[in-house]
Design a protein around this motif. Structure first.
Motif, short mmCIF file in Angstrom:
data_model
loop_
_atom_site.label_atom_id
_atom_site.label_comp_id
_atom_site.label_asym_id
_atom_site.label_seq_id
_atom_site.Cartn_x
_atom_site.Cartn_y
_atom_site.Cartn_z
N SER A 243 5.15 -1.96 -2.30
CA SER A 243 6.12 -3.04 -2.47
C SER A 243 5.48 -4.41 -2.44
CB SER A 243 7.20 -2.96 -1.39
OG SER A 243 6.61 -3.10 -0.10
N HIS A 246 9.19 -9.40 -3.13
CA HIS A 246 10.51 -9.32 -3.76
C HIS A 246 10.91 -7.89 -4.10
CE1 HIS A 246 9.77 -13.65 -4.38
NE2 HIS A 246 11.08 -13.75 -4.41
N SER A 247 9.97 -7.06 -4.54
CA SER A 247 10.34 -5.71 -4.97
C SER A 247 10.75 -4.82 -3.80
CB SER A 247 9.19 -5.05 -5.74
OG SER A 247 8.11 -4.70 -4.87
N SER A 253 11.73 1.34 -2.77
CA SER A 253 11.36 0.47 -1.65
C SER A 253 12.59 0.10 -0.82
CB SER A 253 10.68 -0.80 -2.18
OG SER A 253 9.43 -0.51 -2.76
#
Length: 295
Positions: A243, A246-247, A253
């Motif tokens: 991750s 932001h992801s 995630s």
């Protein structure tokens, strides 16, 4: 004076568990936590804090201690008695820590403090306007450290003290962002973003919290910038594989993140946690998550 209870946004009101209050990141938006509220469990109420100046007529607050104090007053007006569960992503982690110190000093119980990929600031001068604007646009694009070529080209010939309105008009024409994020909207949201960034660069973080806490890190974030071991000596540390800053809020995630949050909240009452010592297993995704206790 009555507290501004509109700062609390209901994300999930159903459920009989102690509510989880999530503090906004630098953008000021509570809706970063909408996905978490959907996958955390039908029995877990979730509320978010939305910043003064974000989608409202309030003036943005530049002092993070002042903002934390306001949110603490609002929280106690909304829910007079604890225990309290707090979570914060990025700058929201810092605000949640400051709120925890205030609540504890008032004799209120904070049963869980959860930081998500939260940097620990060191007081320093604010970067040039151009650099702040690049960071803002990158954040609006949902990017972490990388700067796409289109954005680099857009800023190439602009001076360090570029006028923000010039930037917003150019970004609107470029198509880098959805069309609803026009120059007018960007100007309003930048005021909030810049105020919070100014607060982040100027705060001197003091004190510690010895209670139940956790810090969930994105694997591709610089861990050396997120060392809260002095402030949170009892914190459990976790890393969400693959991750970014932001992801971590999407896809597998997010499922892994929600599993860690759920299990962290469960440990308040001494329920069984995770699997073997040194690992926690993410909800549904089955991904292993590294953990390090008390560091």
């Amino acid at each position: 004076m009555a507290e501004d209870l509109d700062r609390i946004v209901p994300l999930r009101t159903e459920g009989d568990r102690t509510p989880l209050f999530c503090v906004h990141a630098v953008s000021g938006s509570a809706y970063s936590y909408a996905g978490l509220s959907r996958v955390l469990g039908d029995d877990q109420p979730v509320y978010g804090f939305e910043a003064p100046g974000f989608d409202n007529d309030r003036t943005p607050v530049r002092s993070l201690p002042d903002l934390a104090a306001e949110y603490t007053r609002i929280l106690r007006a909304f829910r007079p008695e604890g225990p309290y569960r707090l979570l914060g992503w990025s700058l929201g982690g810092l605000l949640a820590f400051e709120m925890t110190k205030l609540l504890t000093a008032q004799g209120a119980a904070v049963s869980s403090l959860i930081l998500v990929d939260a940097g620990l600031p060191v007081p320093m001068p604010l970067p040039p306007e151009r650099d702040i604007l690049i960071r803002f646009i990158r954040d609006m694009m949902g990017l972490s450290e990388e700067v796409p070529a289109e954005l680099t080209a857009l800023f190439a010939d602009w001076p360090q003290d570029v006028d923000p309105q010039t930037v917003f008009e150019a970004v609107e024409k470029s198509g880098l962002l959805p069309e609803e994020l026009d120059a007018f909207v960007l100007e309003d949201q930048y005021d909030v973003f810049r105020a919070h960034l100014e607060g982040f660069y100027s705060i001197d973080v003091t004190g510690r919290h010895d209670g139940h806490s956790a810090h969930i890190l994105a694997e591709r974030s610089p861990a050396e910038d997120m060392d809260w071991s002095r402030q949170l000596p009892a914190a459990e540390l976790y890393t969400v594989p693959g991750s970014t800053h932001h992801s971590i809020w999407g896809g597998d995630s997010l499922l892994t993140l929600s599993g860690i949050v759920r299990r962290t909240l469960d440990t308040e009452s001494g329920q069984a946690f995770g699997s073997e010592s040194g690992q926690a297993v993410g909800s549904e995704s089955g991904q292993a998550v590294d953990t390090e206790s008390g560091r």
